[in-house]
Design a protein around this motif. Structure first.
Motif, PDB file in Angstrom:
ATOM      1  N   ARG A 124       0.862  -1.178   0.000  1.00 43.70           N
ATOM      2  CA  ARG A 124       0.000   0.000   0.000  1.00 43.70           C
ATOM      3  C   ARG A 124       0.902   1.231   0.000  1.00 43.70           C
ATOM      4  NH1 ARG A 124      -1.705  -3.118   4.327  1.00 43.70           N
ATOM      5  NH2 ARG A 124      -3.510  -4.440   3.893  1.00 43.70           N
ATOM      6  N   LEU A 179      -6.046   2.665   7.480  1.00 45.74           N
ATOM      7  CA  LEU A 179      -5.507   1.332   7.743  1.00 45.74           C
ATOM      8  C   LEU A 179      -6.282   0.635   8.858  1.00 45.74           C
ATOM      9  CD1 LEU A 179      -1.687   2.109   7.495  1.00 45.74           C
ATOM     10  CD2 LEU A 179      -3.041   0.772   5.875  1.00 45.74           C
ATOM     11  N   LYS A 180      -6.737   1.411   9.827  1.00 44.04           N
ATOM     12  CA  LYS A 180      -7.506   0.827  10.931  1.00 44.04           C
ATOM     13  C   LYS A 180      -8.944   0.503  10.517  1.00 44.04           C
ATOM     14  CE  LYS A 180      -6.945   3.932  14.147  1.00 44.04           C
ATOM     15  NZ  LYS A 180      -7.066   4.532  15.513  1.00 44.04           N
ATOM     16  N   ILE A 207      -6.526  -3.040  10.386  1.00 43.14           N
ATOM     17  CA  ILE A 207      -5.200  -3.263  10.979  1.00 43.14           C
ATOM     18  C   ILE A 207      -5.150  -2.462  12.282  1.00 43.14           C
ATOM     19  CG2 ILE A 207      -2.709  -3.002  10.670  1.00 43.14           C
ATOM     20  CD1 ILE A 207      -3.257  -3.052   7.618  1.00 43.14           C
ATOM     21  N   PRO A 245      -1.221  -0.187  12.844  1.00 40.82           N
ATOM     22  CA  PRO A 245      -0.482  -0.152  11.578  1.00 40.82           C
ATOM     23  C   PRO A 245       0.910   0.444  11.699  1.00 40.82           C
ATOM     24  CG  PRO A 245      -2.187   1.540  11.630  1.00 40.82           C
ATOM     25  CD  PRO A 245      -2.394   0.700  12.835  1.00 40.82           C
ATOM     26  N   LYS A 246       1.828  -0.153  10.954  1.00 38.78           N
ATOM     27  CA  LYS A 246       3.201   0.364  10.852  1.00 38.78           C
ATOM     28  C   LYS A 246       3.344   1.081   9.512  1.00 38.78           C
ATOM     29  CE  LYS A 246       6.754  -2.099  11.786  1.00 38.78           C
ATOM     30  NZ  LYS A 246       7.706  -3.237  11.733  1.00 38.78           N
ATOM     31  N   ASP A 262       2.931  -1.911   6.903  1.00 36.37           N
ATOM     32  CA  ASP A 262       1.554  -2.029   6.426  1.00 36.37           C
ATOM     33  C   ASP A 262       1.257  -1.035   5.313  1.00 36.37           C
ATOM     34  OD1 ASP A 262       0.584  -4.062   8.329  1.00 36.37           O
ATOM     35  OD2 ASP A 262       0.978  -2.504   9.825  1.00 36.37           O
TER      36      ASP A 262
END
Length: 352
Positions: free
Chosen positions: A168, A201-202, A207, A210-211, A268
């Motif tokens: 992504r 991302l959440k 996720i 997320p990183k 991520d």
């Protein structure tokens, strides 16, 4: 209450705008949606021209392609391929050419679909490629779909996020001349894009922690100020502030080494500073399966990660892979958002 329950239980309605009909849009739409078994999972609604889809059906020799032509979204039939007609007139198709007529109908499809998704007639939006030159008019003065939709849904900011199975990549700046990129890399803009990416991302990808990797602006991420100061004075200092908020962000990384070493697999998502810095490696790694997603909108919008492909238009050479993935991703994000909202509306339900 009954209407709301009925709406929730129906198949996801996927609105697909036809883009520039002189490109490959009809070919990839037809190829991606021609399997009738798909309609058990979702209901496709193409905002387009029945005569043009009929022409392609004949050219591609798809005698088993069945569709239902409707005049407006109140007549959508679930579990069928619907063509919402923008016009019944004869349309001159000029493959590989940019024409004002193609731009006018591309804009009309967008406006109609946006109205329908606002009124919950469709659930998600998938946009076929447009030509940014011929669509320009008094009504459409934007650099692309992302900017147009950001304006139409009245959000302060959004994020162009390229998505594949393994990667992504978001961009801080979108369609800007290279000479204007550096002056548009500011702490305010970085904070905005990072917050949108983190939230997406959440909520959209579920996720929990997320990183995020952040790329530098200059070669070698500035080499400690030898090749530009923006990486240290703007990007690095902004990341320090974001980390204090509890966000897992890392960088700035030198873009070439980051992708060349495969370090992207440890994160991520990646936030690039400008269009080509992020999209060139993304398209190489995603091959034909990449999707352009607009994060930060109240609705779900995806698109194939390629353009009109005038050079192969009308030759039956276009791959539907990216369009197909754009449809699947839109549906997945729509469902993920529902799940996330349900989880956070009833926080104790997870423990039951």
């Amino acid at each position: 209450m009954k209407e709301r329950l009925k709406e929730k239980n129906r198949p996801v309605r996927v609105g697909v705008t036809h883009g520039d009909f002189n490109g490959i849009s009809y070919e990839i739409m037809i190829k991606a949606l021609m399997d009738n078994r798909l309609y058990e999972m979702f209901t496709p609604v193409i905002y387009g021209l029945p005569r043009v889809i009929g022409y392609h059906r004949k050219q591609l020799r798809l005698t088993d392609l069945n569709y239902h032509v409707i005049s407006n979204s109140s007549k959508i039939i679930d579990r069928k391929l619907n063509i919402l007609s923008l016009s019944d007139e004869e349309i001159k198709i000029e493959f590989g050419k940019s024409t004002p007529l193609a731009g006018q109908f591309a804009y009309q499809a967008l406006e109609t679909a946006v109205k329908d998704i606002k009124n919950k007639k469709i659930d998600v939006l998938v946009t076929a490629p447009i030509n940014k030159e011929n669509i320009h008019s008094q009504d459409f003065s934007f650099q692309g779909h992302t900017e147009y939709l950001t304006n139409r849904f009245q959000v302060e900011d959004s994020l162009m996020l390229m998505v594949s199975d393994s990667l992504r990549v978001g961009t801080v700046t979108n369609h800007l001349p290279v000479k204007e990129v550096a002056q548009n890399i500011t702490e305010e803009k970085l904070l905005s894009k990072l917050n949108i990416l983190h939230e997406s991302l959440k909520k959209d990808f579920l996720i929990e922690r997320p990183k995020i990797a952040v790329l530098g602006l200059n070669p070698h991420a500035g080499d400690n100020g030898v090749i530009g100061t923006e990486d240290e004075t703007i990007i690095h200092s902004t990341l320090i502030k974001v980390k204090k908020q509890g966000m897992l962000v890392f960088g700035p990384f030198a873009a070439d080494g980051f992708f060349g070493s495969g370090k992207y697999t440890q994160f991520d998502a990646v936030l690039a500073m400008y269009h080509d810095q992020g999209l060139i490696p993304f398209k190489l790694l995603a091959e034909n399966g990449g999707v352009n997603y607009t994060a930060g909108l109240p609705i779900v919008r995806t698109s194939p990660d390629h353009g009109t492909a005038y050079d192969i238009a009308g030759k039956n050479l276009a791959s539907p892979a990216s369009m197909r993935q754009a449809v699947y991703l839109a549906i997945n994000i729509f469902r993920n958002r529902r799940q996330w909202e349900a989880m956070h509306a009833h926080p104790l339900s997870e423990q039951s």
